[in-house]
Design a protein around this motif. Structure first.
Motif, PDB file in Angstrom:
ATOM      1  N   LYS A 205       0.702  -1.087  -0.085  1.00 17.56           N
ATOM      2  CA  LYS A 205       0.107   0.073  -0.182  1.00 17.56           C
ATOM      3  C   LYS A 205       0.944   1.112  -0.006  1.00 17.56           C
ATOM      4  CE  LYS A 205      -3.532   2.377   2.568  1.00 17.56           C
ATOM      5  NZ  LYS A 205      -4.158   2.575   3.740  1.00 17.56           N
ATOM      6  N   GLU A 206       1.809   1.306   0.940  1.00 17.23           N
ATOM      7  CA  GLU A 206       2.647   2.527   0.989  1.00 17.23           C
ATOM      8  C   GLU A 206       3.553   2.746  -0.407  1.00 17.23           C
ATOM      9  OE1 GLU A 206       3.117   4.859   3.253  1.00 17.23           O
ATOM     10  OE2 GLU A 206       1.653   4.133   4.560  1.00 17.23           O
ATOM     11  N   ILE A 207       4.100   1.570  -0.788  1.00 18.08           N
ATOM     12  CA  ILE A 207       4.998   1.676  -1.907  1.00 18.08           C
ATOM     13  C   ILE A 207       4.139   1.971  -3.164  1.00 18.08           C
ATOM     14  CG2 ILE A 207       6.294   0.377  -3.642  1.00 18.08           C
ATOM     15  CD1 ILE A 207       7.391  -1.161  -1.183  1.00 18.08           C
ATOM     16  N   GLU A 208       3.004   1.532  -3.411  1.00 16.56           N
ATOM     17  CA  GLU A 208       1.857   2.075  -4.479  1.00 16.56           C
ATOM     18  C   GLU A 208       1.677   3.362  -4.455  1.00 16.56           C
ATOM     19  OE1 GLU A 208      -0.328   1.464  -7.805  1.00 16.56           O
ATOM     20  OE2 GLU A 208      -0.089  -0.377  -6.563  1.00 16.56           O
ATOM     21  N   SER A 209       1.398   4.023  -3.060  1.00 12.76           N
ATOM     22  CA  SER A 209       1.354   5.484  -2.852  1.00 12.76           C
ATOM     23  C   SER A 209       2.370   6.256  -2.940  1.00 12.76           C
ATOM     24  CB  SER A 209       0.650   5.862  -1.340  1.00 12.76           C
ATOM     25  OG  SER A 209      -0.422   5.023  -1.134  1.00 12.76           O
TER      26      SER A 209
ATOM     27  N   HIS B 228       4.042  -4.036 -10.461  1.00  9.95           N
ATOM     28  CA  HIS B 228       4.303  -5.290 -10.292  1.00  9.95           C
ATOM     29  C   HIS B 228       5.114  -5.564  -8.950  1.00  9.95           C
ATOM     30  CE1 HIS B 228       2.723  -6.934 -13.882  1.00  9.95           C
ATOM     31  NE2 HIS B 228       3.360  -6.114 -14.663  1.00  9.95           N
ATOM     32  N   PHE B 229       4.595  -6.265  -8.022  1.00 13.69           N
ATOM     33  CA  PHE B 229       5.064  -6.733  -6.617  1.00 13.69           C
ATOM     34  C   PHE B 229       5.811  -8.219  -6.766  1.00 13.69           C
ATOM     35  CE2 PHE B 229       2.453  -3.167  -5.458  1.00 13.69           C
ATOM     36  CZ  PHE B 229       3.199  -2.490  -4.835  1.00 13.69           C
ATOM     37  N   TRP B 230       6.902  -8.277  -6.032  1.00  9.70           N
ATOM     38  CA  TRP B 230       7.658  -9.484  -5.535  1.00  9.70           C
ATOM     39  C   TRP B 230       7.901  -9.429  -4.170  1.00  9.70           C
ATOM     40  CZ3 TRP B 230       8.396  -7.081 -10.143  1.00  9.70           C
ATOM     41  CH2 TRP B 230       8.419  -7.739 -11.138  1.00  9.70           C
TER      42      TRP B 230
ATOM     43  N   VAL C 206       8.071  -3.084  -9.457  1.00 11.43           N
ATOM     44  CA  VAL C 206       8.591  -2.110 -10.749  1.00 11.43           C
ATOM     45  C   VAL C 206       7.133  -1.376 -11.039  1.00 11.43           C
ATOM     46  CG1 VAL C 206       9.139  -2.225 -12.998  1.00 11.43           C
ATOM     47  CG2 VAL C 206      10.197  -3.824 -11.543  1.00 11.43           C
ATOM     48  N   CYS C 207       7.360  -0.060 -11.104  1.00 11.53           N
ATOM     49  CA  CYS C 207       6.292   0.705 -11.506  1.00 11.53           C
ATOM     50  C   CYS C 207       6.818   1.070 -13.041  1.00 11.53           C
ATOM     51  CB  CYS C 207       6.296   1.884 -10.720  1.00 11.53           C
ATOM     52  SG  CYS C 207       4.903   3.298 -11.414  1.00 11.53           S
ATOM     53  N   PHE C 208       5.928   0.649 -14.009  1.00  9.45           N
ATOM     54  CA  PHE C 208       6.029   1.090 -15.356  1.00  9.45           C
ATOM     55  C   PHE C 208       5.639   2.450 -15.580  1.00  9.45           C
ATOM     56  CE2 PHE C 208       6.843  -3.500 -15.489  1.00  9.45           C
ATOM     57  CZ  PHE C 208       7.896  -3.552 -16.431  1.00  9.45           C
TER      58      PHE C 208
ATOM     59  N   THR D 209       7.466   6.521 -19.767  1.00  5.28           N
ATOM     60  CA  THR D 209       8.943   6.876 -20.314  1.00  5.28           C
ATOM     61  C   THR D 209       9.891   5.779 -19.865  1.00  5.28           C
ATOM     62  OG1 THR D 209       8.922   8.394 -18.720  1.00  5.28           O
ATOM     63  CG2 THR D 209       8.432   9.390 -21.045  1.00  5.28           C
ATOM     64  N   SER D 210       9.605   4.807 -19.042  1.00  6.84           N
ATOM     65  CA  SER D 210      10.317   3.705 -18.559  1.00  6.84           C
ATOM     66  C   SER D 210       9.969   3.050 -17.267  1.00  6.84           C
ATOM     67  CB  SER D 210      11.867   4.295 -18.799  1.00  6.84           C
ATOM     68  OG  SER D 210      12.751   3.123 -18.467  1.00  6.84           O
ATOM     69  N   THR D 211      10.869   2.948 -16.427  1.00  7.00           N
ATOM     70  CA  THR D 211      10.312   2.369 -15.080  1.00  7.00           C
ATOM     71  C   THR D 211      11.054   3.019 -13.692  1.00  7.00           C
ATOM     72  OG1 THR D 211      12.546   0.922 -15.146  1.00  7.00           O
ATOM     73  CG2 THR D 211      10.425   0.070 -16.005  1.00  7.00           C
ATOM     74  N   ILE D 212      10.462   2.716 -12.606  1.00  8.67           N
ATOM     75  CA  ILE D 212      10.767   2.976 -11.230  1.00  8.67           C
ATOM     76  C   ILE D 212      10.783   1.596 -10.664  1.00  8.67           C
ATOM     77  CG2 ILE D 212      10.672   4.233  -9.272  1.00  8.67           C
ATOM     78  CD1 ILE D 212       8.543   6.262 -10.889  1.00  8.67           C
ATOM     79  N   THR D 213      12.061   1.371  -9.994  1.00 12.17           N
ATOM     80  CA  THR D 213      12.257   0.142  -9.404  1.00 12.17           C
ATOM     81  C   THR D 213      12.615   0.341  -7.815  1.00 12.17           C
ATOM     82  OG1 THR D 213      14.561  -0.110 -10.108  1.00 12.17           O
ATOM     83  CG2 THR D 213      12.917  -1.149 -11.529  1.00 12.17           C
ATOM     84  N   ILE D 214      12.120  -0.464  -7.021  1.00 14.37           N
ATOM     85  CA  ILE D 214      12.494  -0.373  -5.687  1.00 14.37           C
ATOM     86  C   ILE D 214      12.504  -1.634  -5.175  1.00 14.37           C
ATOM     87  CG2 ILE D 214      10.010  -0.725  -4.982  1.00 14.37           C
ATOM     88  CD1 ILE D 214      10.524   1.872  -2.707  1.00 14.37           C
TER      89      ILE D 214
END
Length: 123
Positions: free
Chosen positions: A23-27, A44-46, A68-70, A73-78
């Motif tokens: 929830k926090e990461i999506e926000s 997408h979450f793992w 990974v948040c697509f 213009t590309s991606t944000i990964t955490i």
């Protein structure tokens, strides 16, 4: 030569691990995309959500959430390391963005201290 894209790589220690959940990461992704004017697409979450306890990660180097948040213009990964209180974020985009604003927002969101931050122009 014009840059093809821009990458911001942020390592943060001493985070508030209560922020290390879907929830926090999506926000975080939503608010970050608003801040740096990116169009958020699919996430997408793992992680260990729904995984039987005996199969969950226990190693401090692997226990956490990866996502990974697509973006258009590309991606944000955490990657979070729950037992160590660390988070690693990579923002890559072929559209320009303000790296200082993204860095400060990320530090504030996870309530930690930046141990390393690198901004790279990709050519």
């Amino acid at each position: 030569a014009n840059a093809y894209g821009y990458a911001l790589i942020i390592d943060i220690n001493q985070c508030n691990t209560k922020k290390f959940n879907r929830k926090e990461i999506e926000s975080y992704f939503t608010r970050l995309c608003d801040l740096i004017k990116m169009q958020k697409c699919v996430v997408h979450f793992w992680d260990d959500v729904g995984v039987p306890p005996e199969e969950q990660q226990t190693d401090p180097q692997t226990k956490g959430t990866s996502a990974v948040c697509f973006i258009l213009t590309s991606t944000i990964t955490i990657h979070t390391l729950d037992l160590l209180g660390k988070v690693y974020v990579n923002i890559f985009s072929c559209k320009e963005f303000d790296p200082k604003a993204a860095e400060e927002f990320t530090r504030e969101w996870f309530e930690g201290e930046i141990s390393k931050s690198t901004f790279i122009e990709r050519v």
